[in-house]
Design a protein around this motif. Structure first.
Motif, mmCIF file in Angstrom:
data_model
loop_
_atom_site.group_PDB
_atom_site.id
_atom_site.type_symbol
_atom_site.label_atom_id
_atom_site.label_comp_id
_atom_site.label_asym_id
_atom_site.label_seq_id
_atom_site.Cartn_x
_atom_site.Cartn_y
_atom_site.Cartn_z
ATOM 1 N N ASP A 206 0.832 -1.200 0.000
ATOM 2 C CA ASP A 206 0.000 0.000 0.000
ATOM 3 C C ASP A 206 0.871 1.256 0.000
ATOM 4 O O ASP A 206 0.611 2.224 -0.710
ATOM 5 C CB ASP A 206 -0.923 0.005 1.224
ATOM 6 C CG ASP A 206 -1.910 -1.146 1.176
ATOM 7 O OD1 ASP A 206 -2.211 -1.625 0.063
ATOM 8 O OD2 ASP A 206 -2.372 -1.582 2.249
ATOM 9 N N SER B 292 -1.145 5.975 2.203
ATOM 10 C CA SER B 292 -1.259 4.519 2.113
ATOM 11 C C SER B 292 -2.613 4.047 2.638
ATOM 12 O O SER B 292 -3.122 3.010 2.215
ATOM 13 C CB SER B 292 -0.129 3.840 2.882
ATOM 14 O OG SER B 292 -0.217 4.168 4.245
ATOM 15 N N ARG C 188 -5.055 1.244 1.051
ATOM 16 C CA ARG C 188 -5.477 0.064 1.811
ATOM 17 C C ARG C 188 -6.986 -0.138 1.699
ATOM 18 O O ARG C 188 -7.469 -1.239 1.450
ATOM 19 C CB ARG C 188 -5.058 0.215 3.277
ATOM 20 C CG ARG C 188 -5.229 -1.063 4.106
ATOM 21 C CD ARG C 188 -4.632 -0.892 5.507
ATOM 22 N NE ARG C 188 -3.317 -0.259 5.453
ATOM 23 C CZ ARG C 188 -2.999 0.896 6.058
ATOM 24 N NH1 ARG C 188 -3.893 1.535 6.789
ATOM 25 N NH2 ARG C 188 -1.794 1.400 5.940
ATOM 26 N N ARG D 210 -7.929 -1.314 -1.779
ATOM 27 C CA ARG D 210 -7.547 -2.720 -1.980
ATOM 28 C C ARG D 210 -8.604 -3.627 -1.345
ATOM 29 O O ARG D 210 -8.990 -4.644 -1.906
ATOM 30 C CB ARG D 210 -6.180 -2.975 -1.338
ATOM 31 C CG ARG D 210 -5.558 -4.309 -1.732
ATOM 32 C CD ARG D 210 -4.363 -4.641 -0.867
ATOM 33 N NE ARG D 210 -3.156 -3.885 -1.138
ATOM 34 C CZ ARG D 210 -2.192 -4.273 -1.977
ATOM 35 N NH1 ARG D 210 -2.325 -5.383 -2.653
ATOM 36 N NH2 ARG D 210 -1.114 -3.544 -2.149
#
Lengths: 239, 451
Positions: free
Chosen positions: B403, B426, B430, B433
């Motif tokens: 990430d 990040s 995350r 994702r």
């Protein structure tokens, strides 16, 4: 789709060796997010070798690729860990080997002819070699032999002059161990060996870059790329 | 082995009909069906949309016009499910409130609209009311379609009635209370259905007006490209200033030179709409289907007209953008050079029409980085068209980059080669994702990490 279904049932998937051909019309299928991600070895724990087997493997691979000013030894390159994870996985199970009989000694071109899966071969051979060492070197396990004795024994395996018990073919085991040691030493660090890409740096190979085609004709030149593995290099996360 | 399939699709902002927050976080996960087959028509969707209608057919001119308008309205993108016949519906539009299935609009009298009168059809397209008098959800983009002329509605219905009858009833919607009450759409309409019939602007050229008619009407470009309020309706005064849908960002199409089409020529816009690619960009995500089933099948004159109109859209206010962190930039540069430069080349110059150049690129400078993160994590494929039939694919990097690495390379390309945009965190990578459920998507048995 009938044959594709049958193949899927047998564990063969699209695009793999043995998968049936398929016809597509209209558009080329594509799956967002899909990638044939290589199976990375995560963690540091050993899963296949027992402590005694691990001692054997560390001792053996470090005679095949010993410490040297030019580059790391096999142990420094984490080859035992690589071997452990390979033997714990599909390679160890012999997923891609034909392991049925007959188990005759074949010609060299006929390749692997044993009834052992690689994992079984390592397990049986390590025990057989240690038994052999104990019988011939005053009760010592292979790992505790002097380097010269280790080399003598390994050479005997390689030449086939050492006879092992338990139906283990010494030559075949040695050939597999040497091959797998080289693989662990030079393969992508993602699989657990080639720690810090040190083996690649030693030979000047810059690693898993996408495309070397512009260098194919530039013989003898140094490729100025930083060494990188499939999962990157320190510069990707350090700064 | 799980092989779910995610399909980025036109879950238009307006599907947020009855409340809540735009269309963030939608991923359509379903098991990959067998080969795409079109059991009744036996043709590809594009072949279907482009099937010649002989001049000798009774009423040929109206039918040809209707077929053309069905392309302009991108009806097939929404009214076709995987493996189903074009226009037979059943495609699941996922919204934060639940799933709405598109209707069967083939000529079938029982399950399609074969029995509809022109008045009924016009009412559906204009006011979002079906043949029974019930409200349709604005997942059917009637807030845009209502600008279409009556003659054009009549032509579309005439054409739709000539399509092969497909007997198919879509599954019932999966909408929890109170969103399952169609009646409530009436309030939404009162609040938000502001658009009127199309009125030509006499100060502009005929071509501009044609472009406006297509973009703001059948093309319903604002359905994706205009930001939405919390009720899923267009935010006032921000037309085409970038919207979010189904984990994608439909970029700014205004004259903004950084995030919009300010730097594009009219010809470049038209080429993009025709082939899904030009010297600056490639059309991935939800735009790929728009190209394939709609704009690539229109006339050069109409694409040019849309481009002329788009080039006159006023830009929104520019935000203040801070300087990126030097460490993130250094990490991003390392990742870019090893993982991206092979295709997009050092300095982001790319290979025009193959690998989009990344300098002065609008897609990656959008305020909301979701689209950029999506492209890097999941990959993206450019829509195909008769003029450019080969799909070009950006590979998925989900397995390769963490990430933080996706965030860093994003921050880097957002602030290199003439680009300037806020840093990417990040945390946002995350959560994307997670909502794309990428961990579950693998192709081969041996693929993926050993645990």
């Amino acid at each position: 789709m009938g044959s594709a279904g049958a193949a899927a049932a047998a564990g063969i998937h699209d695009g793999e060796l043995g998968a049936p051909p398929q016809t597509y019309t209209g558009k080329v299928p594509w799956q967002e997010g899909a990638a044939d991600a290589p199976p990375a070895a995560l963690g540091t724990d050993f899963r296949f070798f027992t402590p005694a087997e691990r001692s054997f493997i560390e001792a053996a691979v470090n005679r095949l690729i010993p410490p040297d000013p030019a580059g790391p030894s096999a142990v420094e390159a984490n080859v035992p860990f690589f071997l452990d994870r390979q033997l714990a996985g599909p390679f160890g199970r012999g997923d891609h080997y034909f392991l049925g009989g007959p188990w005759k000694k074949g010609a060299a071109e006929q390749g692997y002819q044993m009834r052992f899966s690689p994992a079984q071969l390592y397990r049986a051979a390590i025990k057989a070699v240690d038994d052999y060492a104990a019988a011939n070197f005053h009760g010592a396990a292979f790992a505790s032999l002097a380097d010269a004795d280790k080399d003598k024994l390994l050479k005997g395996l390689e030449a086939g002059t050492v006879q092992l018990g338990d139906g283990v073919d010494a030559k075949s085991f040695f050939a597999m161990l040497l091959q797998n040691t080289k693989e662990g030493y030079f393969s992508d660090p993602l699989y657990g060996g080639n720690k810090d890409m040190a083996a690649w740096k030693m030979i000047g190979f810059p690693g898993a870059h996408y495309d070397y085609s512009e260098w194919v004709t530039r013989h003898g030149e140094k490729v100025p790329y930083p060494t990188v593995g499939m999962k990157g290099r320190p510069g990707w996360s350090e700064s | 082995m799980r092989r779910p399939r995610i399909r980025g699709k036109a879950a238009l902002g307006a599907t947020a009909a009855l409340g809540a927050l735009g269309l963030a976080g939608l991923a359509v996960g379903q098991i990959l069906p067998p080969l795409p087959a079109h059991p009744v028509t036996g043709v590809t969707p594009v072949g279907f949309l482009a099937a010649p209608i002989a001049d000798t057919t009774p009423n040929a001119a109206q039918l040809q016009r209707g077929q053309y308008l069905v392309r302009a309205g991108d009806c097939v993108s929404c009214h076709m499910r995987e493996g189903g016949d074009p226009l037979s519906g059943g495609f699941a539009l996922k919204t934060p409130f639940g799933t709405i299935y598109s209707a069967n609009i083939t000529s079938d009298r029982e399950t399609g609209i074969g029995g509809w009168t022109p008045d009924q059809f016009h009412r559906a397209m204009h006011d979002g009311i079906d043949d029974q008098g019930k409200n349709l959800y604005p997942a059917l983009p009637y807030p845009w379609f209502r600008r279409i002329s009556r003659a054009d509605d009549d032509a579309m219905l005439a054409y739709l009635k000539t399509t092969p009858a497909v007997s198919y009833t879509p599954p019932p919607n999966k909408l929890p209370f109170p969103f399952n009450i169609r009646f409530l759409v009436k309030f939404w309409n009162v609040l938000f259905l502001k658009s009127t019939d199309f009125r030509a602007d006499p100060r502009q050229s005929a071509e501009w007006n044609r472009g406006a008619y297509l973009v703001t009407g059948l093309g319903h470009c604002g359905g994706c490209h205009t930001p939405k309020n919390w009720l899923g309706a267009d935010k006032g005064g921000q037309d085409l200033q970038s919207g979010k849908l189904d984990n994608w960002v439909a970029p700014d199409l205004t004259a903004n030179p950084r995030t919009g089409l300010g730097g594009w020529s009219v010809e470049e816009v038209a080429e993009y709409l025709k082939t899904g690619r030009n010297a600056r960009a490639g059309a991935g995500g939800a735009m790929a289907d728009v190209i394939t089933y709609s704009t690539s099948l229109l006339s050069d004159a109409d694409r040019h007209a849309m481009a002329v109109y788009l080039k006159t859209r006023p830009a929104g206010a520019e935000p203040a953008i801070g300087a990126p962190d030097a460490h993130a930039m250094a990490r991003g540069a390392a990742i870019y050079s090893d993982a991206c430069a092979s295709c997009h080349l050092e300095n982001g110059v790319g290979q025009p029409r193959l690998f989009p150049p990344l300098g002065h690129d609008a897609v990656l400078q959008q305020a909301d980085p979701t689209g950029l993160e999506h492209i890097i994590l999941a990959g993206s494929r450019v829509g195909t068209s008769p003029a450019a039939p080969t799909p070009l694919t950006m590979p998925s990097f989900a397995w390769k980059l963490t990430d933080q690495q996706v965030a860093d390379v994003s921050t880097y390309i957002r602030n290199s080669w003439g680009n300037r945009a806020a840093a990417v965190s990040s945390g946002s990578v995350r959560s994307l994702r997670k909502s794309l459920d990428l961990e579950a998507i693998r192709y081969t048995a041996n693929s993926g990490d050993q645990n």
